[in-house]
Design an enzyme around this catalytic site. Structure first.
Site, mmCIF file in Angstrom:
data_model
loop_
_atom_site.group_PDB
_atom_site.id
_atom_site.type_symbol
_atom_site.label_atom_id
_atom_site.label_comp_id
_atom_site.label_asym_id
_atom_site.label_seq_id
_atom_site.Cartn_x
_atom_site.Cartn_y
_atom_site.Cartn_z
ATOM 1 N N CYS A 84 0.832 -1.195 0.000
ATOM 2 C CA CYS A 84 0.000 0.000 0.000
ATOM 3 C C CYS A 84 0.879 1.262 0.000
ATOM 4 O O CYS A 84 1.663 1.450 -0.907
ATOM 5 C CB CYS A 84 -0.998 -0.026 1.147
ATOM 6 N N HIS A 194 -3.725 -4.811 -0.579
ATOM 7 C CA HIS A 194 -3.371 -5.435 0.702
ATOM 8 C C HIS A 194 -3.470 -6.952 0.577
ATOM 9 O O HIS A 194 -4.564 -7.510 0.718
ATOM 10 C CB HIS A 194 -4.304 -4.957 1.814
ATOM 11 N N GLU A 196 -2.586 -9.074 2.719
ATOM 12 C CA GLU A 196 -2.976 -9.611 4.031
ATOM 13 C C GLU A 196 -4.477 -9.521 4.279
ATOM 14 O O GLU A 196 -4.987 -10.127 5.230
ATOM 15 C CB GLU A 196 -2.197 -8.895 5.142
#
Length: 213
Positions: A84, A194, A196
């Site tokens: 990001c 992202h 994750e």
């Protein structure tokens, strides 16, 4: 079976470090969250997260000596991954509200506002990965990743003229206009989205990165 790889999530006050830690552990890494210089330098892989404003992230990174860590790791060919705003600060500059801030300048280019009907770009989107991508290996072309951003890099200007050096692989996505969604450039990889927070697709991507360490 290869030894577990040690990955440091660099903690400089600007990033979703806990969600990154959980995702990396799920992908099979031995993970530590720390801002310690030596630990970050010596890890097999360094993940640099980032949320918020470009200028604030750069200020926090420099105060934690993260700019030195990234530069020295890359000079030695040691893997670094930005996520990001952690990707955005790898470029030469960021322009927010008409104010230009200096980035790490690992790649030329400017991070500028997205020109789209709806900003921020928040939610799931597909990407266009190039042939030969290791980062997106094993993922379907329609795999979706989670984005949250109002700024992006719209032009990729780095060119490799030496045939002995592999050219960077650039992945694109579109929200109003095309923008850089990921880069693979030797030991330096990064994603605008992202991983994750991107479910199974993000887990596969992080597994791919860990597998290259």
């Amino acid at each position: 079976m290869s030894a577990t790889k040690k990955v440091v999530v660099f903690d400089y006050g600007f990033g979703n470090v806990r969600s990154a830690e959980r995702a990396l552990a799920r992908a099979g890494a031995d993970v530590e969250i720390t801002g310690d210089f030596d630990t970050a330098m010596n890890a097999d892989g360094l993940l640099v997260p980032g949320v918020g404003a470009f200028a604030s992230c750069m200020k926090g990174l420099k105060e934690a000596r993260g700019d030195w860590i990234v530069d020295r790791r890359l000079s030695g060919g040691r893997p670094v991954m930005g996520i990001c705003v952690g990707m955005q600060i790898l470029f030469a500059r960021g322009i927010e509200h008409g104010v230009q801030s200096e980035g790490l300048d690992e790649w030329p280019g400017s991070v500028e506002p997205l020109q789209a009907p709806i900003v921020p770009h928040m939610g799931w989107n597909t990407v266009e990965a190039p042939a030969g991508s290791e980062l997106f290996a094993g993922l379907d072309a329609d795999a979706r990743f989670y984005f949250v951003h109002s700024y992006a890099v719209h032009d990729w200007t780095l060119r490799t003229t030496n045939p002995a050096i592999r050219a960077p692989l650039v992945t694109w996505s579109t929200h109003g206009e095309p923008f850089v969604a990921a880069v693979e450039n030797g030991p330096l990889w990064a994603t605008q989205f992202h991983p994750e927070k991107s479910g199974d697709a993000g887990a596969q991507l992080l597994t791919n990165w860990i597998g290259t360490l």
